[in-house]
Write an enzyme that holds these catalytic residues in place. Structure first.
Site, PDB file in Angstrom:
ATOM      1  CE  LYS A 225      -3.640 -10.555  -5.972  1.00  0.00           C
ATOM      2  NZ  LYS A 225      -3.322 -11.002  -7.321  1.00  0.00           N
ATOM      3  NE  ARG A 259       3.733  -8.907  -7.792  1.00  0.00           N
ATOM      4  CZ  ARG A 259       2.850  -8.119  -7.174  1.00  0.00           C
ATOM      5  NH1 ARG A 259       1.800  -8.645  -6.565  1.00  0.00           N
ATOM      6  NH2 ARG A 259       3.020  -6.809  -7.169  1.00  0.00           N
TER       7      ARG A 259
END
Length: 277
Positions: A225, A259
């Site tokens: 991210k 995840r």
């Protein structure tokens, strides 16, 4: 605090006392890291096979990109994209534990009826009033994430007095609501990158263990991210090492599911942290 957590996935009890890895499978043309990479079914099957071989316990399938300012996708398109892959994946890997990444009750219902075992909702049931009763009827685990607004508006909604305190309050409220419908297996996801500034993301990670007050398993979705690559002045393609560093911190702060896009590295990360115990 090492609470024992298990979740029931298609009648199979998954023990989360040792953290597990959830591999990300985006069947969208526009996801921030792997958008459009998995278009044909052979590529998709190959990717799922690799993630399972590398040690993923769950595979999370998303057909609607929730990156900031992602374009709107109709429910029909989301269902079409999912139907395209679900049947093939389940036929090829009959014992697979699949999660569907959707905030729409109807999509969740169709996916679970096709064999999916977990519903993963970025809005914790806020964007579709039918989501909580639907998940309760389907009797599947529910991953609820913290977000404000929608993927289109969330980046303007980052005004908090105390981000972690407000998130814990949000989860307490959403968990109570989910329990009132009869949902028993709940996993919480702080939603890194969703309605949070770069500084807020790090504050949440730094105080991640405070979420254990909710006594529910915690999922961390940090993989590649912008909170990583912006600090390092790199791209999402170059953010694997940074992802591993932050995943390590997340596990040390009680995360039970990672995840990720890169399963092998996350599994190694868990093994090494477990060794410290």
């Amino acid at each position: 605090m090492n609470t024992q957590f298990t979740i029931n996935c298609n009648g199979k009890l998954v023990d989360l006392s040792t953290p597990k890895v959830m591999g990300i499978l985006n069947v969208t043309p526009n996801s921030f890291y792997d958008g459009g990479k998995h278009k044909n079914i052979n590529t998709i099957i190959h990717q799922v096979d690799k993630m399972l071989s590398d040690g993923a316990t769950f595979i999370d399938i998303g057909a609607y990109s929730s990156k900031p300012s992602a374009e709107y996708v109709t429910e029909e398109d989301e269902i079409k994209r999912l139907n395209f892959v679900l049947k093939e994946i389940i036929n090829t890997f009959p014992n697979i534990i699949l999660s569907v990444d959707t905030f729409r009750a109807n999509v969740a219902k169709i996916a679970v009826e096709s064999g999916v075992a977990i519903v993963n909702d970025i809005s914790a049931g806020m964007l579709d009033e039918n989501m909580l009763p639907t998940v309760a009827d389907l009797k599947v685990p529910f991953i609820m994430m913290h977000m404000r607004g929608t993927p289109q508006t969330m980046q303007n909604l980052t005004d908090y007095n105390d981000v972690v305190k407000e998130m814990i309050f949000y989860f307490s409220e959403r968990v109570a609501k989910a329990r009132s419908f009869g949902i028993s297996d709940i996993i919480i996801d702080p939603g890194f990158g969703f309605a949070k500034t770069l500084e807020q993301n790090y504050e949440v990670l730094n105080k991640l263990e405070l979420f254990s007050i909710l006594e529910l398993p915690l999922l961390a979705g940090i993989s590649r991210k912008s909170m990583i690559y912006k600090v390092l002045h790199k791209t999402s393609q170059e953010a694997l090492n940074g992802t591993t560093v932050l995943n390590t911190i997340a596990i040390q702060k009680q995360a039970k599911i990672l995840r990720v896009h890169d399963v092998k590295e996350a599994v190694e990360c868990i093994k090494l942290v477990e060794k410290l115990k």
